[in-house]
Scaffold this motif. Structure first.
Motif, PDB file in Angstrom:
ATOM      1  N   VAL A  34     -16.347  11.158  36.254  1.00 35.61           N
ATOM      2  CA  VAL A  34     -16.750  11.836  35.023  1.00 35.61           C
ATOM      3  C   VAL A  34     -16.359  13.313  35.016  1.00 35.61           C
ATOM      4  CG1 VAL A  34     -18.657  10.227  34.700  1.00 35.61           C
ATOM      5  CG2 VAL A  34     -19.100  12.445  35.724  1.00 35.61           C
ATOM      6  N   GLY A  35     -16.238  13.835  33.786  1.00 34.97           N
ATOM      7  CA  GLY A  35     -15.958  15.251  33.606  1.00 34.97           C
ATOM      8  C   GLY A  35     -14.505  15.644  33.773  1.00 34.97           C
ATOM      9  N   LYS A  36     -13.618  14.672  33.847  1.00 31.02           N
ATOM     10  CA  LYS A  36     -12.193  14.971  34.057  1.00 31.02           C
ATOM     11  C   LYS A  36     -11.361  13.778  33.612  1.00 31.02           C
ATOM     12  CE  LYS A  36     -13.184  15.286  38.522  1.00 31.02           C
ATOM     13  NZ  LYS A  36     -14.499  14.733  38.693  1.00 31.02           N
ATOM     14  N   ASP A  37     -10.062  13.962  33.580  1.00 21.98           N
ATOM     15  CA  ASP A  37      -9.150  12.849  33.329  1.00 21.98           C
ATOM     16  C   ASP A  37      -8.871  12.201  34.677  1.00 21.98           C
ATOM     17  OD1 ASP A  37      -6.973  11.118  32.861  1.00 21.98           O
ATOM     18  OD2 ASP A  37      -6.280  12.352  31.194  1.00 21.98           O
ATOM     19  N   SER A  38      -9.438  11.038  34.888  1.00 21.52           N
ATOM     20  CA  SER A  38      -9.361  10.335  36.169  1.00 21.52           C
ATOM     21  C   SER A  38      -8.407   9.144  36.118  1.00 21.52           C
ATOM     22  CB  SER A  38     -10.762   9.862  36.568  1.00 21.52           C
ATOM     23  OG  SER A  38     -11.613  10.956  36.758  1.00 21.52           O
ATOM     24  N   THR A  39      -7.339   9.268  35.352  1.00 21.26           N
ATOM     25  CA  THR A  39      -6.408   8.163  35.141  1.00 21.26           C
ATOM     26  C   THR A  39      -5.895   7.571  36.449  1.00 21.26           C
ATOM     27  OG1 THR A  39      -5.734   9.092  33.018  1.00 21.26           O
ATOM     28  CG2 THR A  39      -4.223   7.512  34.036  1.00 21.26           C
ATOM     29  N   ARG A  40      -5.452   8.409  37.364  1.00 19.75           N
ATOM     30  CA  ARG A  40      -4.896   7.918  38.629  1.00 19.75           C
ATOM     31  C   ARG A  40      -5.951   7.160  39.432  1.00 19.75           C
ATOM     32  NH1 ARG A  40      -0.360   9.229  41.028  1.00 19.75           N
ATOM     33  NH2 ARG A  40      -0.069   8.640  43.193  1.00 19.75           N
ATOM     34  N   GLY A  41      -7.164   7.692  39.489  1.00 17.47           N
ATOM     35  CA  GLY A  41      -8.244   7.034  40.212  1.00 17.47           C
ATOM     36  C   GLY A  41      -8.565   5.667  39.638  1.00 17.47           C
ATOM     37  N   VAL A  42      -8.559   5.558  38.300  1.00 20.47           N
ATOM     38  CA  VAL A  42      -8.817   4.270  37.651  1.00 20.47           C
ATOM     39  C   VAL A  42      -7.693   3.289  37.992  1.00 20.47           C
ATOM     40  CG1 VAL A  42      -8.986   3.120  35.403  1.00 20.47           C
ATOM     41  CG2 VAL A  42     -10.247   5.243  35.811  1.00 20.47           C
ATOM     42  N   ALA A  43      -6.460   3.750  37.935  1.00 22.17           N
ATOM     43  CA  ALA A  43      -5.308   2.882  38.226  1.00 22.17           C
ATOM     44  C   ALA A  43      -5.347   2.367  39.657  1.00 22.17           C
ATOM     45  CB  ALA A  43      -4.007   3.629  37.979  1.00 22.17           C
ATOM     46  N   LYS A  44      -5.722   3.240  40.582  1.00 24.13           N
ATOM     47  CA  LYS A  44      -5.719   2.875  41.999  1.00 24.13           C
ATOM     48  C   LYS A  44      -7.067   2.325  42.457  1.00 24.13           C
ATOM     49  CE  LYS A  44      -3.527   5.302  44.900  1.00 24.13           C
ATOM     50  NZ  LYS A  44      -2.872   6.220  45.798  1.00 24.13           N
ATOM     51  N   GLY A  58       4.379   8.040  40.748  1.00 29.14           N
ATOM     52  CA  GLY A  58       4.452   7.235  41.948  1.00 29.14           C
ATOM     53  C   GLY A  58       3.557   6.006  41.981  1.00 29.14           C
ATOM     54  N   LEU A  59       2.858   5.726  40.890  1.00 26.66           N
ATOM     55  CA  LEU A  59       2.031   4.516  40.875  1.00 26.66           C
ATOM     56  C   LEU A  59       2.927   3.283  40.836  1.00 26.66           C
ATOM     57  CD1 LEU A  59      -0.871   5.373  38.398  1.00 26.66           C
ATOM     58  CD2 LEU A  59      -0.916   5.395  40.897  1.00 26.66           C
ATOM     59  N   THR A  60       2.461   2.220  41.450  1.00 27.42           N
ATOM     60  CA  THR A  60       3.227   0.974  41.457  1.00 27.42           C
ATOM     61  C   THR A  60       3.105   0.282  40.101  1.00 27.42           C
ATOM     62  OG1 THR A  60       1.379  -0.399  42.179  1.00 27.42           O
ATOM     63  CG2 THR A  60       2.691   0.662  43.918  1.00 27.42           C
ATOM     64  N   GLU A  61       3.970  -0.694  39.878  1.00 29.09           N
ATOM     65  CA  GLU A  61       3.917  -1.479  38.645  1.00 29.09           C
ATOM     66  C   GLU A  61       2.563  -2.186  38.525  1.00 29.09           C
ATOM     67  OE1 GLU A  61       6.535  -5.024  36.782  1.00 29.09           O
ATOM     68  OE2 GLU A  61       7.672  -3.400  37.734  1.00 29.09           O
ATOM     69  N   GLU A  62       2.060  -2.681  39.640  1.00 28.67           N
ATOM     70  CA  GLU A  62       0.759  -3.353  39.660  1.00 28.67           C
ATOM     71  C   GLU A  62      -0.374  -2.385  39.295  1.00 28.67           C
ATOM     72  OE1 GLU A  62      -1.997  -5.249  43.096  1.00 28.67           O
ATOM     73  OE2 GLU A  62       0.044  -6.036  43.005  1.00 28.67           O
ATOM     74  N   GLU A  63      -0.321  -1.165  39.819  1.00 32.11           N
ATOM     75  CA  GLU A  63      -1.343  -0.163  39.494  1.00 32.11           C
ATOM     76  C   GLU A  63      -1.286   0.229  38.021  1.00 32.11           C
ATOM     77  OE1 GLU A  63      -1.804   2.034  43.833  1.00 32.11           O
ATOM     78  OE2 GLU A  63      -0.169   2.623  42.500  1.00 32.11           O
ATOM     79  N   LEU A  64      -0.077   0.346  37.461  1.00 29.95           N
ATOM     80  CA  LEU A  64       0.062   0.686  36.046  1.00 29.95           C
ATOM     81  C   LEU A  64      -0.467  -0.439  35.158  1.00 29.95           C
ATOM     82  CD1 LEU A  64       3.554   2.407  36.122  1.00 29.95           C
ATOM     83  CD2 LEU A  64       1.337   3.519  35.762  1.00 29.95           C
TER      84      LEU A  64
END
Length: 114
Positions: A34-44, A58-64
């Motif tokens: 919360v309180g930020k854009d946590s897109t990478r954390g959600v993906a991973k 650098g995220l993988t196709e599966e993570e995206l």
């Protein structure tokens, strides 16, 4: 703070996750998002502070794919959109992002944002 709305951003979209307080509130399992854009954390599916960022480099196709699934089937499906991060509506030079398209949410009025 107690009694305040709980917001988090994914893919530059700010969601009010207050109704999920048991997941996102103080001391809850996903409070780090919360309180930020946590897109990478959600993906991973990561709560590592280094992953709590908008950067998807650098995220993988599966993570995206996982990111898109969670974005559409959890956040957009369950929580109201309350705004957008400046990174989503503006280019790096501060000019308007002409590719910006508000999500289709009947209760969200883009005029409230400006």
């Amino acid at each position: 703070q107690e009694g305040q709305p709980i917001y988090l951003a994914v893919k530059g979209v700010v969601f009010d996750v207050t109704s999920g307080k048991e997941f996102y509130g103080k001391g809850a399992p996903y409070n780090a998002l919360v309180g930020k854009d946590s897109t990478r954390g959600v993906a991973k599916m990561s709560l590592d502070p280094a992953d709590l960022t908008h950067d998807i480099t650098g995220l993988t196709e599966e993570e995206l794919k996982s990111l898109d699934d969670i974005f559409n089937n959890v956040y957009k499906a369950k929580y109201p959109i309350v705004g957008y991060t400046s990174r989503r509506i503006l280019n790096e030079d501060g000019s308007p992002n002409l590719e910006f398209k508000p999500e289709d949410q009947p209760h969200f009025n883009i005029k409230d944002e400006f």
